[in-house]
Design an enzyme around this catalytic site. Structure first.
Site, PDB file in Angstrom:
ATOM      1  CG  HIS A   1     -34.314 -10.745 -48.323  1.00 45.81           C
ATOM      2  ND1 HIS A   1     -33.675  -9.828 -47.744  1.00 45.81           N
ATOM      3  CD2 HIS A   1     -34.180 -11.374 -49.986  1.00 45.81           C
ATOM      4  CE1 HIS A   1     -32.690  -9.486 -49.654  1.00 45.81           C
ATOM      5  NE2 HIS A   1     -33.610 -10.691 -50.375  1.00 45.81           N
TER       6      HIS A   1
ATOM      7  CB  CYS B   1     -35.554 -11.870 -52.350  1.00 43.08           C
ATOM      8  SG  CYS B   1     -34.937 -13.678 -52.833  1.00 43.08           S
TER       9      CYS B   1
END
Length: 209
Positions: A169, A185
């Site tokens: 992301h 992440c």
């Protein structure tokens, strides 16, 4: 996964209007860290993210020679070197700098992109709330928006048809690229996630080493 916050983005006559509540939520993003379908560039590309800064020149996006065995179209994340490679034909790859998870929190292994989102919302997992109880106030989730730490887009990693809860992301903390700072992440600058989003398709294989 990490990330936490968003703004309210007006979707009416004036798409560029940010509410006062949104500015307050955006300011929270500076204090808290977090991670958390079409194939075209995200809407954020139109609003200036193309110039999102790369603070360290070592991690700027560039075309490089690729000698690995993965076929074109594969995404390879080297967590040790803090680079993500989108493998292309002819022994080439597009290389992006990334931020990775703190020790013990990083995803490792193979997955596929099972979902893609523009301006993704964010919701802490139960594990995240257990590690950081202050995140309980966001248990109902935070909407996506230009100031959301998940950035302009996210690619959701799946295994066996199930969401792993790990993402590739964007971020509103470009200074973090090259560091191990997230809850697992993989972060890219907003400009780079926009570029990767336009290349990667649902079903793209992702290898994280």
């Amino acid at each position: 996964m990490n990330g936490i916050d968003g703004i309210t983005w007006q979707v009416g006559m004036d798409k560029h209007h940010i509410t006062r509540r949104g500015l307050v939520l955006g300011s929270l993003a500076l204090m808290l860290s977090g991670c958390t379908s079409g194939d075209g560039p995200p809407l954020g590309y139109r609003f200036g993210f193309a110039m999102d800064p790369d603070f360290d020149p070592r991690y700027r996006r560039r075309e490089v020679a690729y000698t690995g065995s993965e076929p074109p179209g594969t995404i390879v994340v080297d967590t040790a070197s803090r680079y993500l490679y989108f493998v292309e034909a002819g022994g080439q790859a597009t290389r992006y700098g990334v931020a990775v998870g703190e020790e013990g929190l990083s995803f490792k292994g193979e997955a596929t992109i099972g979902y893609k989102a523009e301006w993704p919302s964010w919701k802490p997992t139960s594990d995240m709330i257990q590690r950081k109880p202050r995140l309980a106030q966001y248990a109902d989730g935070i909407p996506g928006g230009p100031l959301n730490p998940l950035g302009a887009a996210a690619l959701y990693l799946y295994q066996g048809g199930q969401d792993t809860l790990f993402r590739l992301h964007g971020t509103n903390a470009p200074w973090s690229i090259g560091r191990a700072v997230s809850n697992g992440c993989i972060r890219l600058t907003n400009a780079n996630i926009v570029d990767l989003y336009s290349r990667a398709r649902i079903g793209t294989r992702v290898v994280v080493i």
